[in-house]
Design an enzyme around this catalytic site. Structure first.
Site, PDB file in Angstrom:
ATOM      1  N   SER A   1     179.437   1.354  28.395  1.00 55.90           N
ATOM      2  CA  SER A   1     179.899   2.640  27.888  1.00 55.90           C
ATOM      3  C   SER A   1     181.326   2.498  27.386  1.00 55.90           C
ATOM      4  O   SER A   1     182.091   1.637  27.854  1.00 55.90           O
ATOM      5  CB  SER A   1     179.845   3.681  29.003  1.00 55.90           C
ATOM      6  OG  SER A   1     180.579   4.834  28.657  1.00 55.90           O
TER       7      SER A   1
ATOM      8  N   ASP B   1     176.880  10.037  21.308  1.00 52.37           N
ATOM      9  CA  ASP B   1     177.211   8.679  20.873  1.00 52.37           C
ATOM     10  C   ASP B   1     176.345   8.118  19.744  1.00 52.37           C
ATOM     11  O   ASP B   1     176.852   7.646  18.736  1.00 52.37           O
ATOM     12  CB  ASP B   1     177.101   7.713  22.054  1.00 52.37           C
ATOM     13  CG  ASP B   1     178.134   7.983  23.123  1.00 52.37           C
ATOM     14  OD1 ASP B   1     178.853   8.988  23.009  1.00 52.37           O
ATOM     15  OD2 ASP B   1     178.214   7.201  24.081  1.00 52.37           O
ATOM     16  N   LYS B   2     175.020   8.115  19.910  1.00 56.63           N
ATOM     17  CA  LYS B   2     174.168   7.406  18.954  1.00 56.63           C
ATOM     18  C   LYS B   2     173.920   8.211  17.686  1.00 56.63           C
ATOM     19  O   LYS B   2     173.498   7.656  16.669  1.00 56.63           O
ATOM     20  CB  LYS B   2     172.829   7.029  19.600  1.00 56.63           C
ATOM     21  CG  LYS B   2     172.961   6.257  20.896  1.00 56.63           C
ATOM     22  CD  LYS B   2     173.880   5.061  20.764  1.00 56.63           C
ATOM     23  CE  LYS B   2     174.196   4.448  22.102  1.00 56.63           C
ATOM     24  NZ  LYS B   2     174.972   5.296  23.011  1.00 56.63           N
TER      25      LYS B   2
END
Length: 580
Positions: A476, A131-132
């Site tokens: 999330s 994700d990041k």
């Protein structure tokens, strides 16, 4: 392809380390690393990799780098490899380790900048997975403003239990069902063992796939490259294409900010809405804008979402996974739908072609059910909204996919940590009609702004549906339900969320974009001091000392833009279409 002489109109940055008698020592090092006389005049391209063996999202990226390097060499460049970190949300979720996740975004962006600037390289390909890593790569490119692109490792394929396809979302919900006693240990293990069959990022339109689509529509990733699943044989050709394209961008002098504009950020926000994507995109798009110096904030994200209905039937709110979207026609098809409806503007992309030209080549699979039309959408409203009010003067982001609730009123159940809230849910202490408040989980207060997936999944797994959740933390992309995060100012900064008490009645009104409370919070402020029971050390302390509000993208760069409260301008191309 034949090699090209270096003719960038901007000049070769790497000449600062390779050219002239004074650089003989540097060239000596570079010769040891494999460069030869003919290589010193070529553009030096950083291949920045977030490869790691700890997570399926990133465990295959070392293989993808080989293809990228081959493309760079073929186009006449010289590849230089660097590695940076990843913190895996799916592993750290619900633990203290999750505090590191958002912080890693800044560390990754910083490390890319340091590696590239420290060697004065000419361009960069960022290979990303979890994700990041995706927004971090875009932030680094925005900050440096040199030629580059982002190449996503691709989605995981579905897991299977019998005929049913599942994803990691099902595992988190199974944990809740197990806690409620409706699933035994064997059932939980069966879901756990089947959900993640190999390489690739989480399979729904969760944060990784959301941001991969957003960067494609923004123009920072070549159309089609990010869509190909991690284990698909076509991934190799996409890597080679990315390598060639970055050299082409260097030769053309096309720096990253060419692709990061107000219009392209609007396009990305509209794509997030259309795909039913993650609310984390609001945080990441505003951070990318801040790094590029573009006036684009949370209210712009809201405006793009208000204008763009959900047209993709994707999890967590829908039926399908990212691999199904790829088979149906992918991001190219979604982009064509939005372009035809006038929801996005044409803009340049790193492929060298315009966004609309790329979208025009979409091939829609016969009888596909994943992508609807704007005129007959999956949901007539967008996938998220920014709301304000007594509890969130600087805004909060509420998820709108997966439910049809427009208003919720109930008593507050207040928790000062995610763990306390999770245990209360598993113990059955939270019931229908409650508004769960989780605070001191913001960027500064966490520190690190953890995601609350463990709590929302446990609620769903236990069958608790008539409940709302607000937090100064995040959610999330796999979170499901009536949830509002990014509440700003956060509790640790003395925001109103810190003043809420058990039993206070909270009203969340989507239509009027309000989140309010029935008490005078200013009366409670007398003598109030934020909870400082969580001393931070090391990188966590550095982050807490420098991080901006979630309403400013939670960036750590000096002088971030002010929080943007209910003030926006529609990009000219979109406004002209709407006026027509």
């Amino acid at each position: 392809m034949t090699h090209h002489p270096f003719t960038s109109p901007a000049g070769r940055r790497s000449a600062a380390i390779t050219d002239g008698p004074s650089r003989a020592a540097a060239r000596s090092y570079l010769r040891a690393a494999g460069m030869q006389d003919a290589d010193f005049g070529k553009p030096m391209i950083a291949v920045v990799n977030t490869w790691s063996s700890v997570t399926p999202c990133n465990m295959h990226l070392d293989r993808l780098a080989r293809d990228v390097r081959a493309g760079i060499v073929c186009a006449g460049g010289f590849p230089v490899d660097f590695n940076t970190i990843v913190v895996t949300d799916g592993i750290s979720m619900g633990t203290p380790g999750m505090k590191a996740s958002l912080i890693s975004r800044e560390v990754i962006a910083d490390s890319i900048e340091l590696a590239v600037e420290g060697h004065q390289l000419d361009g960069v390909v960022c290979i990303v997975g979890c994700d990041k890593t995706i927004p971090a790569a875009a932030m680094a490119l925005a900050r440096m403003d040199i030629p580059g692109l982002v190449y996503y490792g691709g989605t995981i394929m579905p897991g299977r239990i019998g005929a049913a396809e599942i994803s990691v979302q099902d595992v988190f919900e199974a944990i809740g069902a197990h806690g409620a006693g409706t699933m035994d240990a064997a059932g939980l293990k069966a879901v756990e063992s089947a959900a993640c069959p190999g390489a690739g990022a989480c399979g729904g339109q969760f944060t990784a796939n959301t941001m991969a689509m957003a960067l494609t529509v923004m123009g920072l990733s070549p159309m089609g490259a990010n869509d190909v699943p991690a284990v698909d044989p076509a991934k190799a050709a996409e890597g080679e294409r990315c390598g060639r394209l970055v050299v082409e961008r260097v030769l053309a002098g096309d720096n990253a900010r060419k692709y990061i504009t107000r219009a392209s950020l609007w396009n990305a926000a509209a794509a997030v809405s259309a795909s039913g994507g993650s609310t984390n995109a609001v945080l990441h798009l505003t951070a990318i804008a801040a790094e590029a110096g573009v006036d684009f904030g949370v209210e712009d994200c809201n405006a793009a979402c208000e204008a763009t209905p959900v047209i993709c039937d994707l999890k967590p709110g829908g039926r399908f996974l990212a691999s199904h979207l790829f088979a149906a026609g992918g991001t190219r098809l979604v982009t064509r739908r939005l372009a035809e409806a006038g929801k996005i503007a044409d803009a340049p992309t790193v492929s060298g072609r315009g966004l609309f030209a790329e979208a025009a080549e979409a091939e829609e699979a016969p009888r596909q059910q994943v992508v609807a039309t704007v005129s007959a959408p999956v949901s007539p409203r967008g996938s998220y909204a920014v709301i304000y009010g007594d509890v969130a003067p600087e805004g909060a982001v509420i998820k709108l996919t997966g439910h049809r609730v427009d208003r919720f009123e109930g008593p507050a159940c207040v928790f000062d940590s995610e763990e306390d809230a999770f245990h209360a849910v598993q113990d059955g202490a939270v019931g229908e009609g409650d508004v769960i408040v989780i605070r001191y989980e913001g960027p500064r207060g966490g520190p690190g702004m953890r995601e609350m997936l463990q709590v929302t999944a446990a609620l769903k797994g236990r069958g608790v549906h008539d409940v709302a959740l607000i937090t100064d933390g995040r959610f999330s992309g796999a979170s499901y339900g009536f949830v509002a995060g990014h509440v700003s100012p956060e509790a640790a900064a003395g925001g109103p969320i810190a003043l809420i008490r058990d039993g206070d009645r909270i009203v969340i009104d989507v239509t009027n974009r309000r989140i309010d409370i029935d008490v005078d919070l200013e009366e409670r402020r007398a003598g109030f001091a934020p909870n400082v029971a969580r001393p931070a050390h090391g990188v966590f302390a550095k982050y807490a000392a420098s991080v901006a509000s979630a309403a400013q993208g939670a960036v750590t760069i000096p002088n971030p833009p002010p929080a943007q409260i209910r003030a926006t301008r529609v990009p000219a191309d979109i406004a002209a279409h709407e006026d027509a």
